[in-house]
Design a protein around this motif. Structure first.
Motif, PDB file in Angstrom:
ATOM      1  N   LEU A 133       2.871  -1.512  19.377  1.00  0.00           N
ATOM      2  CA  LEU A 133       2.629  -2.355  20.759  1.00  0.00           C
ATOM      3  C   LEU A 133       3.006  -1.418  21.852  1.00  0.00           C
ATOM      4  CD1 LEU A 133       4.182  -5.373  18.215  1.00  0.00           C
ATOM      5  CD2 LEU A 133       1.541  -4.620  18.842  1.00  0.00           C
ATOM      6  N   PRO A 134       3.044  -2.290  23.254  1.00  0.00           N
ATOM      7  CA  PRO A 134       3.392  -1.971  24.364  1.00  0.00           C
ATOM      8  C   PRO A 134       4.874  -2.238  24.324  1.00  0.00           C
ATOM      9  CG  PRO A 134       1.753  -3.996  24.106  1.00  0.00           C
ATOM     10  CD  PRO A 134       1.579  -3.623  22.940  1.00  0.00           C
ATOM     11  N   ASP A 135       5.849  -2.875  23.851  1.00  0.00           N
ATOM     12  CA  ASP A 135       7.141  -2.936  23.833  1.00  0.00           C
ATOM     13  C   ASP A 135       7.756  -1.993  22.859  1.00  0.00           C
ATOM     14  OD1 ASP A 135       6.421  -3.727  21.621  1.00  0.00           O
ATOM     15  OD2 ASP A 135       8.160  -6.089  21.776  1.00  0.00           O
ATOM     16  N   GLY A 136       6.868  -0.940  22.509  1.00  0.00           N
ATOM     17  CA  GLY A 136       7.968   0.246  21.472  1.00  0.00           C
ATOM     18  C   GLY A 136       7.407  -0.358  20.485  1.00  0.00           C
ATOM     19  N   ARG A 137       7.902  -1.395  20.148  1.00  0.00           N
ATOM     20  CA  ARG A 137       7.990  -1.891  18.606  1.00  0.00           C
ATOM     21  C   ARG A 137       6.131  -1.613  17.318  1.00  0.00           C
ATOM     22  NH1 ARG A 137       8.805  -8.291  18.644  1.00  0.00           N
ATOM     23  NH2 ARG A 137       7.447  -7.935  20.002  1.00  0.00           N
ATOM     24  N   VAL A 138       6.255  -1.180  16.367  1.00  0.00           N
ATOM     25  CA  VAL A 138       5.611  -0.909  15.606  1.00  0.00           C
ATOM     26  C   VAL A 138       5.188  -1.995  14.360  1.00  0.00           C
ATOM     27  CG1 VAL A 138       4.574   1.022  13.786  1.00  0.00           C
ATOM     28  CG2 VAL A 138       6.075   1.686  15.421  1.00  0.00           C
ATOM     29  N   ALA A 139       4.298  -2.217  14.388  1.00  0.00           N
ATOM     30  CA  ALA A 139       3.256  -3.597  13.432  1.00  0.00           C
ATOM     31  C   ALA A 139       3.052  -2.841  12.604  1.00  0.00           C
ATOM     32  CB  ALA A 139       2.471  -4.898  14.273  1.00  0.00           C
ATOM     33  N   VAL A 140       3.447  -3.257  11.116  1.00  0.00           N
ATOM     34  CA  VAL A 140       3.041  -2.601   9.498  1.00  0.00           C
ATOM     35  C   VAL A 140       2.263  -3.285   9.088  1.00  0.00           C
ATOM     36  CG1 VAL A 140       3.304  -0.894   7.761  1.00  0.00           C
ATOM     37  CG2 VAL A 140       4.174  -0.705  10.004  1.00  0.00           C
ATOM     38  N   LEU A 141       1.177  -3.590   8.314  1.00  0.00           N
ATOM     39  CA  LEU A 141       0.406  -3.827   7.281  1.00  0.00           C
ATOM     40  C   LEU A 141       0.172  -2.977   6.589  1.00  0.00           C
ATOM     41  CD1 LEU A 141      -0.654  -7.142   6.716  1.00  0.00           C
ATOM     42  CD2 LEU A 141      -2.786  -6.741   7.089  1.00  0.00           C
ATOM     43  N   PHE A 142       0.070  -3.810   4.888  1.00  0.00           N
ATOM     44  CA  PHE A 142       0.336  -2.840   4.006  1.00  0.00           C
ATOM     45  C   PHE A 142      -0.282  -3.790   2.896  1.00  0.00           C
ATOM     46  CE2 PHE A 142       0.665  -0.939  -0.437  1.00  0.00           C
ATOM     47  CZ  PHE A 142       0.446   0.706   0.158  1.00  0.00           C
ATOM     48  N   GLY A 143      -1.185  -4.168   2.026  1.00  0.00           N
ATOM     49  CA  GLY A 143      -2.050  -4.920   1.240  1.00  0.00           C
ATOM     50  C   GLY A 143      -2.929  -5.046   0.653  1.00  0.00           C
ATOM     51  N   ASP A 144      -2.838  -5.730  -0.462  1.00  0.00           N
ATOM     52  CA  ASP A 144      -4.097  -5.297  -2.093  1.00  0.00           C
ATOM     53  C   ASP A 144      -4.937  -6.534  -1.977  1.00  0.00           C
ATOM     54  OD1 ASP A 144      -5.741  -4.514  -3.992  1.00  0.00           O
ATOM     55  OD2 ASP A 144      -3.424  -4.437  -5.175  1.00  0.00           O
ATOM     56  N   ALA A 145      -5.613  -6.988  -1.841  1.00  0.00           N
ATOM     57  CA  ALA A 145      -6.841  -7.889  -2.037  1.00  0.00           C
ATOM     58  C   ALA A 145      -7.110  -8.082  -3.589  1.00  0.00           C
ATOM     59  CB  ALA A 145      -7.982  -7.472  -1.643  1.00  0.00           C
ATOM     60  N   SER A 146      -7.842  -9.137  -4.193  1.00  0.00           N
ATOM     61  CA  SER A 146      -7.226  -9.342  -5.418  1.00  0.00           C
ATOM     62  C   SER A 146      -8.463  -8.612  -5.915  1.00  0.00           C
ATOM     63  CB  SER A 146      -7.356 -10.813  -5.862  1.00  0.00           C
ATOM     64  OG  SER A 146      -8.279 -11.827  -4.889  1.00  0.00           O
ATOM     65  N   GLY A 147      -9.173  -8.308  -7.532  1.00  0.00           N
ATOM     66  CA  GLY A 147     -10.261  -7.940  -7.533  1.00  0.00           C
ATOM     67  C   GLY A 147     -10.417  -6.639  -7.240  1.00  0.00           C
ATOM     68  N   HIS A 148     -11.373  -6.528  -7.305  1.00  0.00           N
ATOM     69  CA  HIS A 148     -12.197  -5.432  -7.761  1.00  0.00           C
ATOM     70  C   HIS A 148     -13.569  -5.214  -5.868  1.00  0.00           C
ATOM     71  CE1 HIS A 148      -9.227  -3.299  -9.712  1.00  0.00           C
ATOM     72  NE2 HIS A 148      -9.529  -4.202 -10.663  1.00  0.00           N
TER      73      HIS A 148
END
Length: 384
Positions: free
Chosen positions: A192-207
């Motif tokens: 992010l511009p202010d020096g922070r870091v956004a992390v999304l880690f996910g798993d959708a149901s099924g295949h």
């Protein structure tokens, strides 16, 4: 008189020989490609899994049958029924007709003691050709569907970053392996511009395709909300509302969201996902972040707890999908959390990329030749 060129001799049998040569090359290629593991997988996994799916409607009745010979007959009938049920109506009719007529021809051969009618052989050939035609139609449909899946896979691959961003304050490494043509796992690391870091880690149901669509919707919602408000409450709330509106009854999205400050402070939210592991500088699991809770996409008014913490220099966060710890080997033994903890402990001072690579190598060795049941993703974030 014009010059006569030395043209190669063209045998009248060349076309037939070419066809035979094609078959010969195909046979050689098939033999070269065959492996002992392919035969073992067919016997121990592919056919049992196919059988399980085909007899699903009658599995309980077959299991309760005590007579072995009758159980075998019921199983064979259930397999044929399962195949016919999954065909289109016209193909289903052709499949049933070919099988019934084939049995009729066999009965005619068995009862023709002195002389076998020529027509019976022609009818047997006709039933065989009809089955081959049905097989060809199903293969063509599969190829068309595979082309669509390849396009979907390219889209999904474009959403999962091949290389995490290089950040001055954090060392990030990640890897993703898809079980099917299209996966449902996603991770994204956004400075992010202010020096922070956004992390999304996910798993959708099924295949497959369904999971890939849910993953794509969640990723688009994440990126859109990130420009408005990157806080955990805003991101998780926005994703949950959108998934509740656009998804079906099984469109769940288990995820972790972590917002990292430049000084090591972080806020994390876990929604129906395996816990985040906080690892100290020596490789010991210092904390397991997040427990319980439901995934996103179930109820629009649900809320999730935000956990705050701090990473000292050299400490790491490890995020992984359930496909890693729930993976099984050829003996049906589970990879498990304790084995993952041990691997982390063996590599206490390893950098993020080395730890990710080691875990994935251990997972591949553990599962060996067993086919992948679920997508596998892992990410390690280390404060420099």
């Amino acid at each position: 008189m014009g010059r006569v060129e030395n043209l190669p001799y063209v045998s009248p049998y060349n076309r037939s020989v070419a066809r035979f040569h094609d078959w010969l090359e195909l046979g050689k290629n098939t033999i070269r490609s065959l492996k002992a593991s392919d035969v073992a997988n067919f016997y121990s996994y592919e056919w049992p899994e196919t059988r399980r799916v085909l007899i699903a409607d009658h599995a309980a009745e077959i299991e309760n049958e005590r007579r072995a010979w009758y159980r075998w007959i019921r199983t064979a009938s259930a397999v044929m029924y399962g195949v016919a049920k999954k065909l289109a109506p016209l193909r289903r009719f052709a499949f049933v007709f070919a099988n019934v007529y084939f049995l009729f021809c066999l009965f005619a051969l068995a009862t023709s003691i002195h002389r076998v009618p020529v027509w019976t052989f022609l009818e047997l050939t006709g039933t065989f050709l009809l089955m081959v035609t049905l097989l060809a139609l199903e293969i063509i449909d599969k190829l068309k569907f595979r082309d669509e899946l390849e396009l979907a896979r390219e889209l999904q691959a474009s959403l999962v970053p091949k290389f995490p961003p290089r950040i001055a304050t954090y060392d990030i490494a990640a890897q993703n392996i898809v079980a099917n043509m299209v996966g449902g796992d996603i991770y994204d690391f956004v400075p992010l511009p202010d020096g922070r870091v956004a992390v999304l880690f996910g798993d959708a149901s099924g295949h497959g395709m369904a999971a890939g669509l849910v993953m794509a919707v969640a990723h688009a919602a994440f990126r859109t909300q990130l420009d408005i408000d990157p806080s955990s409450a805003a991101i998780i709330g926005s994703l949950n509302r959108i998934l509740c509106r656009t998804g079906g009854n099984r469109s769940f999205f288990a995820c972790c969201y972590v917002l990292l400050e430049a000084d090591g402070n972080f806020a994390a939210t876990v929604a129906g996902h395996p816990q985040i592991l906080k690892i100290d500088g020596g490789g010991k699991i210092a904390e397991r972040i997040g427990a319980g809770a439901y995934p996103l996409g179930i109820k629009a008014t649900m809320q999730w707890e935000e956990v705050r913490g701090w990473l000292a220099p050299g400490e790491r966060l490890l995020l992984h999908s359930d496909g890693l710890t729930e993976a099984r080997n050829t003996n049906a033994r589970e990879f498990g959390d304790s084995y993952l903890d041990a691997i982390v402990g063996w590599n206490g001072s390893a950098p993020a990329s080395s730890l990710v690579q080691t875990v994935m190598e251990e997972w591949k060795t553990f599962t060996s030749t067993r086919p992948i049941d679920d997508d596998v993703s892992i990410a390690v974030i280390e404060r420099r």
